[in-house]
Write a protein that holds these residues in place. Sequence first.
Motif, PDB file in Angstrom:
ATOM      1  N   VAL K  30       0.826  -1.205   0.000  1.00  0.00           N
ATOM      2  CA  VAL K  30       0.000   0.000   0.000  1.00  0.00           C
ATOM      3  C   VAL K  30       0.863   1.259   0.000  1.00  0.00           C
ATOM      4  CG1 VAL K  30      -1.666   1.309   1.362  1.00  0.00           C
ATOM      5  CG2 VAL K  30      -1.957  -1.132   1.099  1.00  0.00           C
ATOM      6  N   GLY K  31       1.893   1.254   0.874  1.00  0.00           N
ATOM      7  CA  GLY K  31       2.721   2.447   1.013  1.00  0.00           C
ATOM      8  C   GLY K  31       3.460   2.800  -0.267  1.00  0.00           C
ATOM      9  N   GLU K  32       4.055   1.790  -0.902  1.00  0.00           N
ATOM     10  CA  GLU K  32       4.823   2.054  -2.130  1.00  0.00           C
ATOM     11  C   GLU K  32       3.904   2.481  -3.270  1.00  0.00           C
ATOM     12  OE1 GLU K  32       7.150  -1.421  -2.778  1.00  0.00           O
ATOM     13  OE2 GLU K  32       7.964  -1.333  -0.745  1.00  0.00           O
ATOM     14  N   GLY K  33       2.716   1.918  -3.311  1.00  0.00           N
ATOM     15  CA  GLY K  33       1.763   2.367  -4.322  1.00  0.00           C
ATOM     16  C   GLY K  33       1.369   3.811  -4.108  1.00  0.00           C
ATOM     17  N   PHE K  34       1.235   4.207  -2.839  1.00  0.00           N
ATOM     18  CA  PHE K  34       0.933   5.617  -2.550  1.00  0.00           C
ATOM     19  C   PHE K  34       2.063   6.509  -3.038  1.00  0.00           C
ATOM     20  CE2 PHE K  34       1.106   9.374   0.146  1.00  0.00           C
ATOM     21  CZ  PHE K  34      -0.189   9.856   0.054  1.00  0.00           C
ATOM     22  N   ALA K  35       3.300   6.079  -2.767  1.00  0.00           N
ATOM     23  CA  ALA K  35       4.452   6.861  -3.201  1.00  0.00           C
ATOM     24  C   ALA K  35       4.502   6.970  -4.723  1.00  0.00           C
ATOM     25  CB  ALA K  35       5.735   6.214  -2.668  1.00  0.00           C
ATOM     26  N   ALA K  36       4.249   5.837  -5.399  1.00  0.00           N
ATOM     27  CA  ALA K  36       4.272   5.850  -6.858  1.00  0.00           C
ATOM     28  C   ALA K  36       3.196   6.791  -7.402  1.00  0.00           C
ATOM     29  CB  ALA K  36       4.065   4.430  -7.391  1.00  0.00           C
ATOM     30  N   GLY K  37       2.020   6.749  -6.806  1.00  0.00           N
ATOM     31  CA  GLY K  37       0.944   7.625  -7.258  1.00  0.00           C
ATOM     32  C   GLY K  37       1.274   9.087  -7.067  1.00  0.00           C
ATOM     33  N   LYS K  38       1.846   9.410  -5.903  1.00  0.00           N
ATOM     34  CA  LYS K  38       2.203  10.801  -5.635  1.00  0.00           C
ATOM     35  C   LYS K  38       3.327  11.265  -6.564  1.00  0.00           C
ATOM     36  CE  LYS K  38      -0.388  12.501  -2.429  1.00  0.00           C
ATOM     37  NZ  LYS K  38      -1.155  13.736  -2.652  1.00  0.00           N
ATOM     38  N   ALA K  39       4.266  10.365  -6.908  1.00  0.00           N
ATOM     39  CA  ALA K  39       5.343  10.714  -7.823  1.00  0.00           C
ATOM     40  C   ALA K  39       4.782  11.019  -9.212  1.00  0.00           C
ATOM     41  CB  ALA K  39       6.367   9.575  -7.888  1.00  0.00           C
ATOM     42  N   CYS K  40       3.824  10.206  -9.665  1.00  0.00           N
ATOM     43  CA  CYS K  40       3.199  10.469 -10.967  1.00  0.00           C
ATOM     44  C   CYS K  40       2.506  11.822 -10.947  1.00  0.00           C
ATOM     45  CB  CYS K  40       2.173   9.378 -11.299  1.00  0.00           C
ATOM     46  SG  CYS K  40       2.916   7.789 -11.672  1.00  0.00           S
ATOM     47  N   GLU K  41       1.819  12.113  -9.847  1.00  0.00           N
ATOM     48  CA  GLU K  41       1.139  13.394  -9.728  1.00  0.00           C
ATOM     49  C   GLU K  41       2.136  14.542  -9.825  1.00  0.00           C
ATOM     50  OE1 GLU K  41      -1.461  13.331  -6.320  1.00  0.00           O
ATOM     51  OE2 GLU K  41      -1.625  15.521  -6.342  1.00  0.00           O
ATOM     52  N   ALA K  42       3.276  14.392  -9.140  1.00  0.00           N
ATOM     53  CA  ALA K  42       4.271  15.457  -9.122  1.00  0.00           C
ATOM     54  C   ALA K  42       4.920  15.621 -10.490  1.00  0.00           C
ATOM     55  CB  ALA K  42       5.328  15.151  -8.054  1.00  0.00           C
ATOM     56  N   ILE K  43       5.199  14.504 -11.159  1.00  0.00           N
ATOM     57  CA  ILE K  43       5.801  14.596 -12.493  1.00  0.00           C
ATOM     58  C   ILE K  43       4.824  15.235 -13.469  1.00  0.00           C
ATOM     59  CG2 ILE K  43       6.580  13.196 -14.456  1.00  0.00           C
ATOM     60  CD1 ILE K  43       7.892  11.313 -12.463  1.00  0.00           C
ATOM     61  N   GLY K  44       3.541  14.916 -13.303  1.00  0.00           N
ATOM     62  CA  GLY K  44       2.557  15.535 -14.192  1.00  0.00           C
ATOM     63  C   GLY K  44       2.530  17.043 -14.046  1.00  0.00           C
ATOM     64  N   ARG K  45       2.850  17.536 -12.861  1.00  0.00           N
ATOM     65  CA  ARG K  45       2.886  18.990 -12.662  1.00  0.00           C
ATOM     66  C   ARG K  45       4.216  19.591 -13.062  1.00  0.00           C
ATOM     67  NH1 ARG K  45       0.399  18.922  -6.704  1.00  0.00           N
ATOM     68  NH2 ARG K  45      -1.798  18.725  -7.249  1.00  0.00           N
ATOM     69  N   ASN K  46       5.254  18.845 -12.888  1.00  0.00           N
ATOM     70  CA  ASN K  46       6.580  19.413 -13.063  1.00  0.00           C
ATOM     71  C   ASN K  46       7.464  18.414 -13.801  1.00  0.00           C
ATOM     72  OD1 ASN K  46       8.904  20.801 -12.851  1.00  0.00           O
ATOM     73  ND2 ASN K  46       8.837  21.093 -10.628  1.00  0.00           N
ATOM     74  N   PRO K  47       7.158  18.160 -15.083  1.00  0.00           N
ATOM     75  CA  PRO K  47       7.837  17.052 -15.777  1.00  0.00           C
ATOM     76  C   PRO K  47       9.326  17.274 -15.960  1.00  0.00           C
ATOM     77  CG  PRO K  47       6.447  18.288 -17.290  1.00  0.00           C
ATOM     78  CD  PRO K  47       6.176  18.835 -15.928  1.00  0.00           C
ATOM     79  N   LYS K  48       9.821  18.519 -15.811  1.00  0.00           N
ATOM     80  CA  LYS K  48      11.261  18.737 -15.992  1.00  0.00           C
ATOM     81  C   LYS K  48      12.072  18.023 -14.918  1.00  0.00           C
ATOM     82  CE  LYS K  48      11.537  23.185 -15.879  1.00  0.00           C
ATOM     83  NZ  LYS K  48      10.281  23.932 -15.785  1.00  0.00           N
TER      84      LYS K  48
END
Lengths: 82, 82, 82, 82, 82, 82, 82, 82, 82, 82, 82, 82, 82, 82
Positions: K30-48
């Motif tokens: 569960v925890g790692e999936g949360f981290a992966a989801g939050k990372a995708c969210e952050a990359i979507g905002r700041n792909p650089k």
Amino acid sequence: MAIEGADLVRAAALMGAGIAMGLGAIGPGVGEGFAAGKACEAIGRNPKEAGLLTRTMLVGQAVSESTGIYSLVVALLLIFVV
Amino acid sequence: MAIEGADLVRAAALMGAGIAMGLGAIGPGVGEGFAAGKACEAIGRNPKEAGLLTRTMLVGQAVSESTGIYSLVVALLLIFVV
Amino acid sequence: MAIEGADLVRAAALMGAGIAMGLGAIGPGVGEGFAAGKACEAIGRNPKEAGLLTRTMLVGQAVSESTGIYSLVVALLLIFVV
Amino acid sequence: MAIEGADLVRAAALMGAGIAMGLGAIGPGVGEGFAAGKACEAIGRNPKEAGLLTRTMLVGQAVSESTGIYSLVVALLLIFVV
Amino acid sequence: MAIEGADLVRAAALMGAGIAMGLGAIGPGVGEGFAAGKACEAIGRNPKEAGLLTRTMLVGQAVSESTGIYSLVVALLLIFVV
Amino acid sequence: MAIEGADLVRAAALMGAGIAMGLGAIGPGVGEGFAAGKACEAIGRNPKEAGLLTRTMLVGQAVSESTGIYSLVVALLLIFVV
Amino acid sequence: MAIEGADLVRAAALMGAGIAMGLGAIGPGVGEGFAAGKACEAIGRNPKEAGLLTRTMLVGQAVSESTGIYSLVVALLLIFVV
Amino acid sequence: MAIEGADLVRAAALMGAGIAMGLGAIGPGVGEGFAAGKACEAIGRNPKEAGLLTRTMLVGQAVSESTGIYSLVVALLLIFVV
Amino acid sequence: MAIEGADLVRAAALMGAGIAMGLGAIGPGVGEGFAAGKACEAIGRNPKEAGLLTRTMLVGQAVSESTGIYSLVVALLLIFVV
Amino acid sequence: MAIEGADLVRAAALMGAGIAMGLGAIGPGVGEGFAAGKACEAIGRNPKEAGLLTRTMLVGQAVSESTGIYSLVVALLLIFVV
Amino acid sequence: MAIEGADLVRAAALMGAGIAMGLGAIGPGVGEGFAAGKACEAIGRNPKEAGLLTRTMLVGQAVSESTGIYSLVVALLLIFVV
Amino acid sequence: MAIEGADLVRAAALMGAGIAMGLGAIGPGVGEGFAAGKACEAIGRNPKEAGLLTRTMLVGQAVSESTGIYSLVVALLLIFVV
Amino acid sequence: MAIEGADLVRAAALMGAGIAMGLGAIGPGVGEGFAAGKACEAIGRNPKEAGLLTRTMLVGQAVSESTGIYSLVVALLLIFVV
Amino acid sequence: MAIEGADLVRAAALMGAGIAMGLGAIGPGVGEGFAAGKACEAIGRNPKEAGLLTRTMLVGQAVSESTGIYSLVVALLLIFVV
């Protein structure tokens, strides 16, 4: 105690039927209620598309219902066929 | 202890009926309440569509109710037929 | 220990009745409370539609109540009929 | 161990009464508290409609209370009638 | 082991009393705390209506308390009457 | 094993006391903490009404506390009276 | 196995003490932490009222603590008095 | 099997100690972590009040810690004194 | 089966140690992770106060850690001292 | 059945080791994942502070990891030392 | 029944291995999936900053993974070494 | 009953395999679904970075999958090797 | 009772198969539904990227499905191979 | 008690079938309901893409359904083939 093997099997089948249907009604019940609530919310915002939304809701609920029906089928099999 | 096999089967069936109906009432109860709450929220925002929304709510709840009815059917089968 | 089979069946039925009603009261209780809360929220925003909202709330709760009534029926059957 | 069948039945009934009332108090307690909280929130925003909101809250809670009362009825039946 | 049936019945009643009161305190406790918190929130926004809000909160909590009282009644019955 | 019936009854009563108090402390503890947190939040926004808010919080918590006290009473009854 | 009834009673009391304190620490622990967190949030926004907020937090936590103390009392009674 | 009553009592005490401390660590652990997180959030917004906020956090956590300490005390009593 | 009382006591102690540490690691683990996440969020907004925030986070986590350490102590006592 | 006391002790220790490590991995796993997710969120907003944030995340996770390590230690002790 | 003590120990070890790995996979998953989801969210905002974010995500997940690996180690020890 | 020790060991291993894989599939399943949902959300906002986001999602899911694979490995070991 | 060891092993394997598949269907079912819901949300906002989003959703679900498939494999192994 | 090994195996298989289908219906039921609700929400905002959204919803639900179908398959295998 004149319990034979067939009785134990039958008892397990009937108890299993109760468990299968009881647990199997939780998921679809909650999920379909969520879908119905969201459909009401959407219709409240956009009532012109009520027919479309009701249809989508029903299609989505029908798929969600399927696992509830599987549970019913398994429970009936455990009661009548086994 | 003059317990025969048929008694064990019957005891399992009756206990199973209680479990099936008890667990099976959780999901629809929560889900339909969510749908009712969301319908009230939507009507509060858009009271002109109250009839449409009540109808949608009832249709959605009816589908969600189905798993509760399956549970009732299984419980009654376990009580009367088995 | 002069326990006969009929006693075991009856004990299972009574224990099952307690489980059925106890679990079966959780879902409707939570769901109907959610509906009541949302109705209050909606009336607070749009008090002119209070009658309409109260009616919708009651209709929605009535459907949600049904699984609680099924549980009551099953519990009473397990107590009196079985 | 001079345990007879009637004692086992009675023990199951009393234990079942405790389970029925204990579990049956969770749902209405949480749900009605949610309704009360939402009613306070609504009155805080729109105090002119306090009477209307209190009435709606009480009606909604009364319906939600019903499953708690069913649990009480089942528990009392299991204690006194069975 | 000189255990008689009446002892088993009494043991089940006392254990059932503990379960009834223990579980029965969860729902009202959480629900009434939610109501109290929401009332504080509302008074913080609209302190002129503090009397009205406190009264609403108490009425709502009183209804929510009822299932806790039912649990107490059932527990006392199981301890003293049975 | 020189276990008599009275010992079994007493053991069940003491175990039941532990369950009643343990479970009965969960609900009020969570609910009252929620109320305290919301009161702090409200005072932070509107510190002029601190006395009013603290009083409301305490009244609300006192009602929520009641089920915890019922649990204590039942536990003490199970320990000392039974 | 030279187990006497008094030993069974004592074993049940000690196990019950562990259950009472273990479960009884969950609710207050979570609730008081929520209160503390909300108080910090409020002080961060309105640091001039820090004394007032800390006092409110402590009063609220003290009430919430009460069920934890009841659990401690019941556990100690089960250990030392019974 | 040369198990005497004192052994059963001691086994129950030690198992109870494990349960008391294990369950008793859940609530304070979650609650205090929530408080710490909220304090960090508040300091991030208003770093000038860091000392005040840290102090409030520690006071709030200390109260929340109390039920954890009660659990430790009960566990140690069950291990060493009983 | 040459099981003596001391073996039963030791088995209960070791099983209790596993339960104490296993359950006792849930609360602090979740709570401290929450604190760490909130600290990262706060530093991302206000990086100039990173040292202050890290220190607050560590202090808050240290308090939250305490119940985990109590669990460890109880588990080690149950393994080595008992 | 040639089961001796030492075998029962060893079986309890090994089962306890499994429970300790299994439950003990839930809390840190969820908590650390939350911290990692929040760190990613913060870096996405403020990538210049990536080093600082990663360091804070690792420090916070390291503390949260500690209870997981305690569980590992207890499990290894139960496997190898006991 | 020719069950010896070594068999009971081995059975407990294997059952414990299943519990350790099964429960131990919940938290990190569960925890790692949360981290992966939050990372995708952050990359979507700041792909650089995708490289930086992916690296942070992996570091955070690696720490979160550790308790899963501890569970694997304990499970393998219980299967092969014990 | 011609049950030998090796059969008990094997039964425990197979039951343990079922528990390990069943519980072990909950965490990764939920976590990876969360990651997939967040990735879709991010792509919907920033479709130009779809390749980057899909890659990040897959890397994050792969790590989260690892505990599921450990569970599979442990289950297969319990089935085939033990 | 002519139960041999092989029967016990087989019974454990079949019960384990049911547990593995039952529990193993919870995680992927919830997770994939979350992914599907988020994909619909994203397509509703950005319908031009529907193909891309559907593909991402399916890839993410496929990975999440994997633990469900592992559960199926383990269940089939327990049914047919063992 | 004329119970043979084959009966025990069959009883375990039937009970396992009930558990597999009961638990296996929870996840897909909740997940698909979430997807249906989100699809309704999206169509309410963007009704021109209703066909596209319904198709996406159905594809996503179909994948989520798969674990429910696996559960059905395992349950049927346990009923008919074993």
